[in-house]
Enzyme design. Structure first.
Site, PDB file in Angstrom:
ATOM      1  N   LYS A  87      25.727  -5.031  -2.852  1.00 50.58           N
ATOM      2  CA  LYS A  87      27.188  -4.952  -3.010  1.00 50.58           C
ATOM      3  C   LYS A  87      27.822  -4.288  -1.796  1.00 50.58           C
ATOM      4  O   LYS A  87      29.022  -4.047  -1.777  1.00 50.58           O
ATOM      5  CB  LYS A  87      27.541  -4.154  -4.267  1.00 50.58           C
ATOM      6  N   ARG A 133      11.604   3.606   3.197  1.00 50.72           N
ATOM      7  CA  ARG A 133      11.226   2.645   4.245  1.00 50.72           C
ATOM      8  C   ARG A 133      12.447   1.803   4.557  1.00 50.72           C
ATOM      9  O   ARG A 133      13.103   1.287   3.645  1.00 50.72           O
ATOM     10  CB  ARG A 133      10.081   1.739   3.792  1.00 50.72           C
ATOM     11  N   HIS A 164       5.540   5.555  11.513  1.00 56.59           N
ATOM     12  CA  HIS A 164       5.024   5.520  10.135  1.00 56.59           C
ATOM     13  C   HIS A 164       4.126   6.754  10.004  1.00 56.59           C
ATOM     14  O   HIS A 164       2.896   6.651  10.004  1.00 56.59           O
ATOM     15  CB  HIS A 164       4.248   4.222   9.915  1.00 56.59           C
ATOM     16  N   ARG A 201       0.794  -1.216   0.000  1.00 56.66           N
ATOM     17  CA  ARG A 201       0.000   0.000   0.000  1.00 56.66           C
ATOM     18  C   ARG A 201       0.837   1.281   0.000  1.00 56.66           C
ATOM     19  O   ARG A 201       0.578   2.194  -0.776  1.00 56.66           O
ATOM     20  CB  ARG A 201      -0.927   0.033   1.230  1.00 56.66           C
ATOM     21  N   THR A 202       1.832   1.362   0.858  1.00 56.18           N
ATOM     22  CA  THR A 202       2.561   2.624   0.979  1.00 56.18           C
ATOM     23  C   THR A 202       3.296   2.931  -0.322  1.00 56.18           C
ATOM     24  O   THR A 202       3.201   4.044  -0.852  1.00 56.18           O
ATOM     25  CB  THR A 202       3.539   2.578   2.163  1.00 56.18           C
TER      26      THR A 202
HETATM   27  N1  ASP Z   1       1.670  -1.676   6.596  1.00 62.85           N
HETATM   28  C1  ASP Z   1       1.890  -1.228   7.944  1.00 62.85           C
HETATM   29  C2  ASP Z   1       3.371  -0.973   8.196  1.00 62.85           C
HETATM   30  O1  ASP Z   1       4.154  -0.966   7.270  1.00 62.85           O
HETATM   31  C3  ASP Z   1       1.296  -2.143   8.953  1.00 62.85           C
HETATM   32  C4  ASP Z   1       1.874  -3.529   9.024  1.00 62.85           C
HETATM   33  O2  ASP Z   1       2.779  -3.886   8.271  1.00 62.85           O
HETATM   34  O3  ASP Z   1       1.397  -4.270   9.891  1.00 62.85           O
HETATM   35  O4  ASP Z   1       3.755  -0.748   9.330  1.00 62.85           O
END
Ligand code: ASP
Length: 303
Positions: free
Chosen positions: A90, A111, A139, A61-62
């Protein structure tokens, strides 16, 4: 560094979104107003701009919502969703990777599994950067979209009773959302097994902690459910906690309950509840697209 808090950030959020601590209520109102306008508009304010999505941890999703947000606004995206196919394997450092990618981009979304990764990246980045999850830390964009979902679904935030259930220890979406909710007049309930309870640095007087949903389901306005973050548990840790929301819970809950989940779900909300109009977790993703559009416009939409 405190492992749960990234406080006292002196960085304006338009330059880097690291933590929800950077936002005031006025900032949030501004972002939500812009999100609402962008959700119905057809403008392309980011034409000619490009974004790098750099993900060291899995994401559905993100990463795709930042991709969709950027392209809907006229911009382009360089997606690096699988760093295993990049020079990271590497041995390239995060700092060098950031310095490289910013040559091709007007902004970076990062991320990473390390809690200090965002701050390390921000210290070398010369383009705006957005934290899309730093280990079990924060987040912030998810928390903004969660708060936006609450305000859209219920019309207000103040006065609500909000119950957060699941892995409150490692859930970064919970950490960011709890901090944002502190700016509002809300009652917070936390439901988790002892081993996965909310770190004390997030607790305040007036909060209530439970091992079970049962005592609070009837008074809850917003039920925010999360999965156990198995990837952050020690291999030896066995969690004896099953907490699927049931039809019985929904029958006892308020008629205007909002049932939320940042997703992915792995059994906490059975699919048979999806048709309940109070199940908001798919609408939550749509709201997220609009909030991320608003953040991108705010951060790189002006010269
Ligand atoms: N998608 C959210 C996160 O990246 C929640 C999860 O992974 O549980 O933190």
């Amino acid at each position: 560094m405190d492992s749960y808090y990234m406080n006292d950030l002196d960085i304006p959020w338009r330059r880097a979104v690291v933590s929800v601590d950077q936002f005031s209520r006025a900032d949030i109102d501004e972002i939500f107003g812009l999100a609402a306008r962008l959700s119905v508009g057809r403008t392309m304010p980011l034409t000619g701009k490009s974004l790098v999505n750099l993900f060291y941890e899995p994401s559905t999703r993100t990463s795709s919502s930042f991709y969709a947000a950027m392209t809907r606004l006229g911009g382009s995206v360089i997606p690096i969703n699988e760093v295993n196919y990049s020079s990271v394997t590497k041995g390239e450092s995060l700092e060098d990777t950031i310095r490289t990618l910013e040559c091709y981009a007007d902004a970076l979304v990062l991320r990473h599994y390390d809690e200090d990764a965002t701050e390390r990246a921000v210290s070398v980045a010369s383009v705006p950067l957005i934290n899309a999850g730093n280990g079990a830390g924060e987040h912030p964009t998810q928390a903004l979209l969660d708060l936006y979902t609450i305000s859209k679904e219920r019309g207000h935030i103040d006065g609500l009773t909000i119950t957060l259930m699941g892995d409150l220890k490692h859930g970064r979406t919970v950490h960011s959302l709890v901090k944002l909710l502190r700016m509002y007049d809300v009652k917070l309930n936390f439901v988790s097994p002892q081993e996965l309870s909310l770190p004390s640095s997030y607790l305040m007087s007036g909060d209530s902690e439970y091992l079970d949903l049962d005592p609070v389901i009837e008074d809850t306005d917003i039920l925010y459910v999360t999965r156990v973050q198995r990837e952050r548990l020690a291999d030896t840790m066995v969690i004896d906690f099953s907490y699927a929301v049931t039809r019985d819970d929904m029958d006892r809950a308020k008629e205007n309950l909002v049932l939320m989940h940042p997703l992915p779900r792995v059994g906490e909300i059975p699919p048979e509840l999806d048709s309940d109009p109070r199940a908001a977790y798919f609408r939550q993703m749509k709201y997220g697209l609009h909030v991320r559009m608003a953040l991108l416009v705010s951060m790189i939409g002006r010269d």
